[in-house]
Design a protein around this motif. Structure first.
Motif, PDB file in Angstrom:
ATOM      1  N   THR A 153     -15.260  -4.397  19.001  1.00 40.06           N
ATOM      2  CA  THR A 153     -15.159  -2.957  19.146  1.00 40.06           C
ATOM      3  C   THR A 153     -16.028  -2.305  18.086  1.00 40.06           C
ATOM      4  N   GLN A 154     -16.425  -1.115  18.353  1.00 42.33           N
ATOM      5  CA  GLN A 154     -17.250  -0.402  17.379  1.00 42.33           C
ATOM      6  C   GLN A 154     -16.370   0.438  16.450  1.00 42.33           C
ATOM      7  N   GLY A 155     -15.289   1.019  17.008  1.00 38.93           N
ATOM      8  CA  GLY A 155     -14.407   1.863  16.210  1.00 38.93           C
ATOM      9  C   GLY A 155     -13.389   1.037  15.463  1.00 38.93           C
ATOM     10  N   GLY A 156     -12.358   1.709  14.939  1.00 36.91           N
ATOM     11  CA  GLY A 156     -11.331   1.015  14.183  1.00 36.91           C
ATOM     12  C   GLY A 156     -10.390   0.240  15.070  1.00 36.91           C
ATOM     13  N   THR A 157      -9.598  -0.616  14.450  1.00 37.11           N
ATOM     14  CA  THR A 157      -8.551  -1.327  15.171  1.00 37.11           C
ATOM     15  C   THR A 157      -7.366  -1.438  14.223  1.00 37.11           C
ATOM     16  N   MET A 158      -6.444  -2.343  14.502  1.00 36.05           N
ATOM     17  CA  MET A 158      -5.293  -2.520  13.618  1.00 36.05           C
ATOM     18  C   MET A 158      -5.346  -3.913  13.006  1.00 36.05           C
ATOM     19  N   GLU A 159      -4.951  -3.991  11.771  1.00 40.37           N
ATOM     20  CA  GLU A 159      -4.855  -5.291  11.091  1.00 40.37           C
ATOM     21  C   GLU A 159      -3.918  -6.215  11.876  1.00 40.37           C
ATOM     22  N   LEU A 160      -2.809  -5.667  12.358  1.00 39.81           N
ATOM     23  CA  LEU A 160      -1.846  -6.487  13.097  1.00 39.81           C
ATOM     24  C   LEU A 160      -2.441  -6.970  14.416  1.00 39.81           C
ATOM     25  N   THR A 161      -3.121  -6.086  15.121  1.00 41.66           N
ATOM     26  CA  THR A 161      -3.747  -6.475  16.385  1.00 41.66           C
ATOM     27  C   THR A 161      -4.814  -7.536  16.149  1.00 41.66           C
ATOM     28  N   ASP A 162      -5.604  -7.362  15.094  1.00 47.17           N
ATOM     29  CA  ASP A 162      -6.607  -8.381  14.757  1.00 47.17           C
ATOM     30  C   ASP A 162      -5.944  -9.734  14.494  1.00 47.17           C
ATOM     31  N   ILE A 171       0.852  -1.213   0.000  1.00 47.01           N
ATOM     32  CA  ILE A 171       0.000   0.000   0.000  1.00 47.01           C
ATOM     33  C   ILE A 171       0.879   1.252   0.000  1.00 47.01           C
ATOM     34  N   LEU A 172       1.945   1.236   0.812  1.00 42.93           N
ATOM     35  CA  LEU A 172       2.790   2.431   0.967  1.00 42.93           C
ATOM     36  C   LEU A 172       3.578   2.780  -0.288  1.00 42.93           C
ATOM     37  N   MET A 173       3.821   1.789  -1.159  1.00 40.68           N
ATOM     38  CA  MET A 173       4.518   2.097  -2.407  1.00 40.68           C
ATOM     39  C   MET A 173       3.681   3.060  -3.258  1.00 40.68           C
ATOM     40  N   LYS A 174       2.361   2.954  -3.129  1.00 40.51           N
ATOM     41  CA  LYS A 174       1.465   3.812  -3.921  1.00 40.51           C
ATOM     42  C   LYS A 174       0.948   4.994  -3.124  1.00 40.51           C
ATOM     43  N   ASP A 175       0.884   4.849  -1.803  1.00 38.53           N
ATOM     44  CA  ASP A 175       0.187   5.829  -0.970  1.00 38.53           C
ATOM     45  C   ASP A 175       1.008   6.068   0.310  1.00 38.53           C
ATOM     46  N   PRO A 176       2.130   6.809   0.156  1.00 41.99           N
ATOM     47  CA  PRO A 176       3.077   6.905   1.280  1.00 41.99           C
ATOM     48  C   PRO A 176       2.559   7.653   2.499  1.00 41.99           C
ATOM     49  N   THR A 177       1.463   8.406   2.363  1.00 43.71           N
ATOM     50  CA  THR A 177       0.933   9.117   3.536  1.00 43.71           C
ATOM     51  C   THR A 177      -0.339   8.456   4.066  1.00 43.71           C
ATOM     52  N   ASN A 178      -0.471   7.164   3.816  1.00 41.71           N
ATOM     53  CA  ASN A 178      -1.589   6.403   4.369  1.00 41.71           C
ATOM     54  C   ASN A 178      -1.297   6.125   5.845  1.00 41.71           C
ATOM     55  N   TYR A 179      -2.016   6.800   6.739  1.00 45.22           N
ATOM     56  CA  TYR A 179      -1.714   6.699   8.175  1.00 45.22           C
ATOM     57  C   TYR A 179      -1.831   5.265   8.683  1.00 45.22           C
ATOM     58  N   GLU A 180      -2.923   4.608   8.311  1.00 42.44           N
ATOM     59  CA  GLU A 180      -3.147   3.252   8.824  1.00 42.44           C
ATOM     60  C   GLU A 180      -2.011   2.314   8.386  1.00 42.44           C
ATOM     61  N   ALA A 181      -1.621   2.419   7.120  1.00 40.26           N
ATOM     62  CA  ALA A 181      -0.561   1.531   6.625  1.00 40.26           C
ATOM     63  C   ALA A 181       0.777   1.851   7.292  1.00 40.26           C
ATOM     64  N   ARG A 182       1.074   3.152   7.466  1.00 37.01           N
ATOM     65  CA  ARG A 182       2.315   3.532   8.174  1.00 37.01           C
ATOM     66  C   ARG A 182       2.301   3.001   9.605  1.00 37.01           C
ATOM     67  N   ALA A 183       1.130   3.071  10.245  1.00 37.41           N
ATOM     68  CA  ALA A 183       1.022   2.619  11.623  1.00 37.41           C
ATOM     69  C   ALA A 183       1.197   1.103  11.734  1.00 37.41           C
ATOM     70  N   GLU A 184       0.587   0.374  10.819  1.00 35.39           N
ATOM     71  CA  GLU A 184       0.722  -1.091  10.848  1.00 35.39           C
ATOM     72  C   GLU A 184       2.189  -1.500  10.731  1.00 35.39           C
ATOM     73  N   VAL A 185       2.883  -0.871   9.773  1.00 32.22           N
ATOM     74  CA  VAL A 185       4.285  -1.235   9.546  1.00 32.22           C
ATOM     75  C   VAL A 185       5.141  -0.815  10.738  1.00 32.22           C
ATOM     76  N   MET A 186       4.834   0.343  11.309  1.00 26.88           N
ATOM     77  CA  MET A 186       5.623   0.833  12.442  1.00 26.88           C
ATOM     78  C   MET A 186       5.491  -0.080  13.669  1.00 26.88           C
ATOM     79  N   TRP A 187       4.263  -0.448  13.990  1.00 26.73           N
ATOM     80  CA  TRP A 187       4.057  -1.313  15.168  1.00 26.73           C
ATOM     81  C   TRP A 187       4.622  -2.709  14.907  1.00 26.73           C
ATOM     82  N   ALA A 188       4.473  -3.176  13.660  1.00 25.42           N
ATOM     83  CA  ALA A 188       5.065  -4.474  13.301  1.00 25.42           C
ATOM     84  C   ALA A 188       6.581  -4.441  13.476  1.00 25.42           C
TER      85      ALA A 188
END
Lengths: 392, 392
Positions: B206-215, A231-248
């Motif tokens: 949950t009703q709100g969002g979560t993380m793909e990694l957490t799921d 996702i980030l290769m196409k959409d580098p400011t995607n917050y959710e994708a940045r967050a997933e990769v960061m926590w991973a």
């Protein structure tokens, strides 16, 4: 299943604007004088550095700063940091950056808390007995150093890249704001994602037993990184994708994905020599050797490579031919690397290896023929030469 | 995705014979006088208590002991512990047991580090500012208290069961030897497994969002517990299965499975009132209300219940009717509870609720009509009455 210890004391502050809390976090640790350690000019240009200085000042914390840390961080910069910290009576190191800056901060922290030459720890001639407290503001998802016990430093004399692990260096806190990674170039995002994946893959590929729970967590983590890095290769400011990769990135190297298993780590050792000699991006170097390593060793644990293929990469299981499934998984992983513009050969790193260089790399990697590396299959100097040749 | 903090400083020592290391672990923390806190006679009979005393003595650590903690641990025992610790100048509490003993130890720890009545923390009249250091030797996989920030105590005056959360009480170390859980009766193993599952389910729904990694981590954890708890019903001394459930118990409640999401927690609140009034096993109480809760709320997030059905319970996805998939998941979960002899109604707990009792439970659970509970769907007193009626 192996017995294990699990120790991750780092306080994680994850989300938007986390960096504004840095002053209060340092203050809560009763520290007075901070070394703000960073890399190039991006932290300055983006205004991040100024925001950090403001936050420290508002909490009544004094600071000095030292920038200029480069990828594959250098021992000379570590020495410079130790001298500065001693002169300025620094009692806390704040690393702003990715693994290189954090690893450099850890080495400086060792230097401050121990009397001997810090390089001795990396050459396994001595064991650290303490480390100055460290905090981090992460701007690059890759090395996982923000929660890990490891630090890797390159000594310019001989271009040796060596690691030192101890719980003393685990950061007190890690501020993770995914927005701070928005401006990373695609190559760094891809290289970082590869590093994250490899930290779990090195633990996942094992010869002995592991845990069902650890496997499930690891597989979920690898799927998440693969999915979101694309996702980030196409959409580098995607917050959710940045967050997933960061926590991973943090969970991949804090120990969680190795609970109950032994791990392999051959690719990391093979890459460390490449990184020391040619200064390649760590993640890209790992991608360049992984496929060759996998084809060289997979027969030692076909079931494991087949499980990886099916559960991580979604390769259909060929129930009548597990080896076919395993090999399809290696191909699928290389296809993923290609899809994010990572190399799958050393040549693609811009490095043309001749036979003598390969021998030198293998000789260094085997510590002058005194050790093997790898858990799936123990690799001696000859094996390393074969893999470097396959990968070049 | 929600911002989050993640802080799990507990040092985990996982594997066989871990309990023999307790002396050196306490010594490393520079503590001198330990309260050894435990439940019934099983720790004595099995010889575990003597081995612990030996290990402490060998490390030059003095100790006193206080047993007799019961499930749904009582405030009176907490007061007894505080008095003993003050009299004996105790500076460390070692809890040997499951959640009840550890929660009791945490409450004693609060009492030692704060001046007010410890019950005030549980009634939210005050906030703890410290806690005596705690270590644990886990003998029951369930509550996850060995890594968590929570403690739940029952006040015999009014039979109120209330919780207090703070990072101060997170144990310094947790010794986890799966062999110590071999002798648990099947009912306790099943009830503990249910508690473990529910700690992740409460965060997952949950009703709100979560993380793909957490799921992904959460789903892997739930599959692992379901799979291995079924093994343990037939084979209670299966080391691997005991280890999977034990590690899942810690990860399920240390915060990991809630990163990025808000969570629900209605079932825990509904069960706390049952546990306070009728002294039922916590996990069994959760199983008894879950199905009714799920049927009452699932329409508020059908997609989530369908994902749970498919990814955790292996229910085939009905792409043309997501609601059908969601309901099949609730049925599959109840079938699992039945398979490990857990109740799916309050009657099966041996409790016959009349309408007045249901009103009293709901009144207490809503803090006298002053709060709602639940994240998927906010439940007021009337909703609670409906769910208790469906579940009785």
């Amino acid at each position: 299943m192996q017995d294990f210890n699990f120790y991750t004391p780092t306080q994680v502050v994850f989300g938007k604007k986390g960096e504004d809390k840095v002053g209060e976090l340092v203050k809560a640790l009763n520290c007075k004088k901070v070394l703000v350690h960073f890399g190039g000019n991006s932290a300055k240009k983006s205004g991040l550095l100024d925001r950090v200085f403001d936050s420290l000042t508002q909490s009544g914390i004094d600071y000095v700063s030292l920038g200029g840390v480069v990828p594959n961080p250098r021992l000379s910069k570590v020495y410079e940091g130790i001298d500065l910290c001693k002169k300025e009576n620094v009692d806390f190191i704040l690393a702003i950056g990715g693994g290189s800056v954090i690893d450099s901060a850890k080495a400086i922290g060792y230097g401050m808390a121990n009397d001997c030459d810090v390089w001795d720890f990396y050459m396994k001639k001595a064991i650290p007995t303490g480390c100055l407290p460290i905090g981090t503001i992460l701007t690059l998802s890759a090395a996982g150093s923000e929660m890990s016990n490891s630090s890797v430093i390159t000594n310019e004399e001989g271009w040796l890249k060596r690691g030192c692990n101890s719980d003393y260096c685990r950061p007190k806190f890690a501020i993770m704001n995914p927005e701070l990674t928005y401006t990373l170039p695609p190559y760094q995002t891809a290289s970082g994602s590869t590093d994250i994946l490899m930290h779990t893959m090195e633990r996942y590929f094992t010869q002995g037993g592991t845990m069902e729970l650890t496997d499930g967590i690891s597989e979920a983590l690898m799927r998440t990184v693969i999915n979101n890095s694309k996702i980030l290769m196409k959409d580098p400011t995607n917050y959710e994708a940045r967050a997933e990769v960061m926590w991973a990135g943090s969970l991949s190297h804090n120990g969680l994905t190795g609970c109950g298993s032994i791990g392999d780590w051959a690719c990391h050792q093979l890459e460390h020599e490449l990184g020391g000699m040619f200064d390649v991006a760590h993640g890209a170097g790992l991608a360049a050797v992984w496929g060759s390593w996998a084809r060289y060793v997979y027969k030692a644990n076909v079931a494991r490579f087949a499980q990886f293929a099916v559960n991580v990469l979604g390769v259909p299981n060929d129930f009548s031919d597990q080896e076919k499934t395993a090999l399809a998984g290696i191909e699928a992983m290389e296809a993923y690397y290609k899809s994010i513009d990572m190399p799958i050969s050393i040549k693609e790193l811009g490095v043309e290896l001749n036979d003598d260089q390969i021998k030198e790399l293998a000789y260094k990697c085997s510590f002058q023929n005194t050790r093997t590396v790898g858990g799936v299959k123990a690799l001696n100097t000859e094996d390393m030469i074969e893999i470097y040749k396959m990968a070049r």
